[in-house]
Design a protein around this motif. Structure first.
Motif, PDB file in Angstrom:
ATOM      1  N   GLU A   1      -6.117  -0.415  -4.913  1.00  0.00           N
ATOM      2  CA  GLU A   1      -6.941   0.536  -4.058  1.00  0.00           C
ATOM      3  C   GLU A   1      -6.539   1.939  -4.496  1.00  0.00           C
ATOM      4  O   GLU A   1      -7.222   2.989  -4.736  1.00  0.00           O
ATOM      5  N   LEU A   2      -4.992   2.218  -4.637  1.00  0.00           N
ATOM      6  CA  LEU A   2      -4.450   3.557  -4.780  1.00  0.00           C
ATOM      7  C   LEU A   2      -3.667   3.693  -6.260  1.00  0.00           C
ATOM      8  O   LEU A   2      -3.499   4.756  -6.472  1.00  0.00           O
ATOM      9  N   ALA A   3      -3.093   2.377  -6.371  1.00  0.00           N
ATOM     10  CA  ALA A   3      -1.989   2.718  -7.565  1.00  0.00           C
ATOM     11  C   ALA A   3      -2.821   2.963  -8.867  1.00  0.00           C
ATOM     12  O   ALA A   3      -3.891   2.301  -9.025  1.00  0.00           O
ATOM     13  N   PRO A   4      -2.279   4.037  -9.809  1.00  0.00           N
ATOM     14  CA  PRO A   4      -3.292   4.250 -10.959  1.00  0.00           C
ATOM     15  C   PRO A   4      -3.083   2.905 -11.787  1.00  0.00           C
ATOM     16  O   PRO A   4      -1.828   2.121 -11.543  1.00  0.00           O
TER      17      PRO A   4
ATOM     18  N   ALA B   1       3.138   5.501  -6.157  1.00  0.00           N
ATOM     19  CA  ALA B   1       2.829   5.399  -7.652  1.00  0.00           C
ATOM     20  C   ALA B   1       1.888   6.231  -7.915  1.00  0.00           C
ATOM     21  O   ALA B   1       1.564   6.846  -8.898  1.00  0.00           O
ATOM     22  N   SER B   2       1.195   6.639  -6.880  1.00  0.00           N
ATOM     23  CA  SER B   2      -0.351   7.348  -7.121  1.00  0.00           C
ATOM     24  C   SER B   2       0.079   8.972  -7.133  1.00  0.00           C
ATOM     25  O   SER B   2      -0.594   9.926  -7.711  1.00  0.00           O
ATOM     26  N   VAL B   3       1.142   9.271  -6.409  1.00  0.00           N
ATOM     27  CA  VAL B   3       1.368  10.609  -6.277  1.00  0.00           C
ATOM     28  C   VAL B   3       2.625  11.304  -7.122  1.00  0.00           C
ATOM     29  O   VAL B   3       2.833  12.493  -7.226  1.00  0.00           O
TER      30      VAL B   3
ATOM     31  N   PRO C   1       4.663  10.926 -10.630  1.00  0.00           N
ATOM     32  CA  PRO C   1       4.374  10.355 -12.145  1.00  0.00           C
ATOM     33  C   PRO C   1       5.336   9.305 -12.556  1.00  0.00           C
ATOM     34  O   PRO C   1       5.130   8.404 -13.285  1.00  0.00           O
ATOM     35  N   HIS C   2       6.572   9.316 -11.987  1.00  0.00           N
ATOM     36  CA  HIS C   2       7.693   8.630 -12.668  1.00  0.00           C
ATOM     37  C   HIS C   2       7.986   7.398 -11.415  1.00  0.00           C
ATOM     38  O   HIS C   2       8.931   6.559 -11.767  1.00  0.00           O
ATOM     39  N   VAL C   3       6.989   6.903 -10.762  1.00  0.00           N
ATOM     40  CA  VAL C   3       7.184   5.572  -9.820  1.00  0.00           C
ATOM     41  C   VAL C   3       5.976   4.701 -10.271  1.00  0.00           C
ATOM     42  O   VAL C   3       4.944   5.172 -10.515  1.00  0.00           O
ATOM     43  N   HIS C   4       6.593   3.642 -10.224  1.00  0.00           N
ATOM     44  CA  HIS C   4       5.374   2.389 -10.720  1.00  0.00           C
ATOM     45  C   HIS C   4       5.827   1.302  -9.736  1.00  0.00           C
ATOM     46  O   HIS C   4       6.929   1.362  -8.931  1.00  0.00           O
ATOM     47  N   ALA C   5       4.918   0.254  -9.430  1.00  0.00           N
ATOM     48  CA  ALA C   5       4.882  -0.616  -8.798  1.00  0.00           C
ATOM     49  C   ALA C   5       4.678  -1.835  -9.223  1.00  0.00           C
ATOM     50  O   ALA C   5       4.168  -2.070 -10.330  1.00  0.00           O
ATOM     51  N   ASP C   6       4.997  -2.997  -8.781  1.00  0.00           N
ATOM     52  CA  ASP C   6       5.543  -4.295  -9.264  1.00  0.00           C
ATOM     53  C   ASP C   6       4.731  -5.404  -8.412  1.00  0.00           C
ATOM     54  O   ASP C   6       4.601  -5.266  -7.165  1.00  0.00           O
ATOM     55  N   VAL C   7       4.001  -6.243  -8.852  1.00  0.00           N
ATOM     56  CA  VAL C   7       3.205  -7.190  -7.986  1.00  0.00           C
ATOM     57  C   VAL C   7       3.766  -8.560  -8.107  1.00  0.00           C
ATOM     58  O   VAL C   7       3.223  -9.431  -7.276  1.00  0.00           O
ATOM     59  N   GLY C   8       4.916  -8.886  -8.528  1.00  0.00           N
ATOM     60  CA  GLY C   8       5.814  -9.700  -8.657  1.00  0.00           C
ATOM     61  C   GLY C   8       6.161 -10.236  -7.383  1.00  0.00           C
ATOM     62  O   GLY C   8       6.332  -9.477  -6.398  1.00  0.00           O
ATOM     63  N   LEU C   9       6.577 -11.721  -7.157  1.00  0.00           N
ATOM     64  CA  LEU C   9       6.932 -12.330  -5.928  1.00  0.00           C
ATOM     65  C   LEU C   9       5.928 -12.295  -4.805  1.00  0.00           C
ATOM     66  O   LEU C   9       5.622 -13.204  -4.279  1.00  0.00           O
ATOM     67  N   THR C  10       5.236 -11.158  -4.772  1.00  0.00           N
ATOM     68  CA  THR C  10       4.231 -11.114  -3.611  1.00  0.00           C
ATOM     69  C   THR C  10       3.074 -12.081  -4.011  1.00  0.00           C
ATOM     70  O   THR C  10       2.764 -12.871  -3.036  1.00  0.00           O
TER      71      THR C  10
ATOM     72  N   ARG D   1       0.886  -1.278  -0.024  1.00  0.00           N
ATOM     73  CA  ARG D   1      -0.032   0.006  -0.161  1.00  0.00           C
ATOM     74  C   ARG D   1       0.686   1.377   0.141  1.00  0.00           C
ATOM     75  O   ARG D   1       0.335   2.233  -0.742  1.00  0.00           O
ATOM     76  N   GLN D   2       2.134   1.095   0.722  1.00  0.00           N
ATOM     77  CA  GLN D   2       2.982   2.314   0.721  1.00  0.00           C
ATOM     78  C   GLN D   2       3.529   2.582  -0.744  1.00  0.00           C
ATOM     79  O   GLN D   2       3.529   3.768  -1.223  1.00  0.00           O
ATOM     80  N   ALA D   3       3.782   1.476  -1.418  1.00  0.00           N
ATOM     81  CA  ALA D   3       4.318   1.540  -2.969  1.00  0.00           C
ATOM     82  C   ALA D   3       3.050   1.899  -3.668  1.00  0.00           C
ATOM     83  O   ALA D   3       3.528   2.917  -4.416  1.00  0.00           O
TER      84      ALA D   3
END
Length: 409
Positions: free
Chosen positions: A328-331, A298-300, A302-311, A292-294
């Motif tokens: 919930e929050l990630a664009p 990513a939501s605030v 523009p140059h940050v992205h998040a990855d769902v892998g491994l999890t 959720r922090q990640a």
């Protein structure tokens, strides 16, 4: 309807484009014994508790659920039977069957781990896709230091006993700059494992040249082993950002070599702010249990992205809930698929299968409730599966066509 409830109607894992596995590792070229195989099912680098097995984990159960049918065995068969069948087929056929069933069209392989592992092209060929290299910064620095030290020894002779000089430190930093720039010519991205080496509370601004030279001389004098110096790590990050290539950053859980509380992506906030105007994308890997922090970052930014892998691979049937929490929050244009598979082709199968299943259940439930339209669900599914990664890493239409050709061959 709860996120984990399978809705009737269209399945939103159907019709996805070939997946882009934007962060993964090579697989073992040899046939592992039972203990070695089981060791890849956990992030622990220790043996299991007495009387237990690493197969008794969500990852172990997922392997037994998804992989045996691909080797002509019933799902959930005992580990011993599965491993015996694997030995019958041999590594090449096992790799072909398992990787070929994942639906992955592009493999972005971190080549910074040791061992007899397949590289990007070899991994992709077994799966019927294209391979691309991700360069690990800390490994690159350690190799550069070793090369500089070998050169200095050859020049000075074996009898030289003086420690590294200011000139040696300057030679190393110059060589490191060249090494990063050279790697950027062919790699699609860089990666840092600062979470393991120091923690993610890195300085916002790059260190001065003087600080870098002092840190380099100290590190070289200590034998230039495992790089843990925060000044040099931050310098590496600055060199990578300057190339414009995306920078992958390990966050969240991993093996016992890290302190989990030092791997919270929220610790990167100052660094994220400082890199906002560089034109370089940051991709936060893994993230759990700080996903959720990640997603917030990513939501605030523009140059940050998040990855769902491994999890997803380590949460098994709960992957649906975790993916819903990411969303919930990630664009929707900021989440990327990966497996983070390492050593075993089975982990590619598990990662892709759990992603598809979780995606279908989350989007199906939200569509059935009326919150989303079916068209939007299909569009977002394609974004997460491949399109976001293609945009971030600059994987163009030529690569997409080649993947289709390989998969149809």
């Amino acid at each position: 309807m709860p996120a984990g409830t399978r809705a009737s109607g269209p399945r939103f894992d159907d019709g996805l484009p070939p997946l882009v596995d934007h962060h993964c590792h090579g697989v073992l070229r040899h046939e592992p014994d039972a203990a070695t195989f089981a060791s890849y099912l956990t992030e622990s680098d220790r043996p299991p508790a007495a009387g237990t097995s690493h197969f008794d984990t969500q990852t172990g159960f997922a392997v037994r659920r998804w992989c045996p049918p691909l080797l002509d065995l019933p799902a959930h068969c005992p580990p011993e039977r599965y491993l015996a069948r694997r030995r019958e087929l041999g590594p090449d056929e096992t790799h072909r069957r398992l990787l070929g069933a994942t639906g992955i069209g592009a493999y972005l392989v971190d080549t910074g781990l040791p061992g007899d592992l397949t590289g990007p092209d070899e991994t992709a060929a077994a799966g019927g896709g294209t391979g691309h290299e991700v360069v690990r910064l800390e490994t690159l620095a350690e190799r550069t230091a070793a090369a500089v030290a070998d050169g200095a020894t050859a020049t000075a002779g074996p009898s030289a006993t003086a420690g590294p000089s200011a000139a040696d430190a300057e030679e190393f930093t110059d060589a490191l700059t060249r090494a990063v720039q050279e790697a950027a010519r062919t790699a699609v991205a860089f990666k840092t494992v600062a979470a393991y080496r120091h923690g993610l509370a890195l300085a916002a601004e790059p260190p001065t040249a003087g600080a870098v030279h002092t840190a380099a001389r100290t590190w070289l004098a200590a034998g230039a082993g495992r790089l843990t110096d925060p000044v040099l790590i931050r310098h590496l990050v600055a060199l990578a950002v300057a190339t414009g290539r995306p920078l992958q950053i390990h966050t969240g859980f991993g093996d016992p070599d890290l302190r989990l509380d030092h791997a919270d992506p929220a610790l990167l906030t100052d660094l994220v702010r400082a890199t906002a105007g560089t034109g370089t994308d940051l991709v936060l890997l893994h993230c759990y249990p700080y996903h959720r922090q990640a997603a917030y970052l990513a939501s605030v930014f523009p140059h940050v992205h998040a990855d769902v892998g491994l999890t997803l691979s380590h949460t098994g049937p709960r992957a649906t809930a975790v993916l819903a929490e990411f969303l919930e929050l990630a664009p929707f244009g900021k989440l990327l698929f990966s497996t983070d598979a390492y050593g075993l082709p089975e982990l590619y199968v598990v990662g892709s299968a759990l992603f598809r299943t979780a995606l279908a259940e989350v989007l199906g439930a939200w569509t059935a409730s009326g919150a989303w339209s079916a068209d939007d669900a299909h569009r977002v599914g394609a974004m997460l599966a491949a399109e976001n990664a293609r945009r971030v890493y600059g994987l163009g239409a030529a690569g997409r066509a080649r993947e289709r050709g390989l998969r149809n061959a």
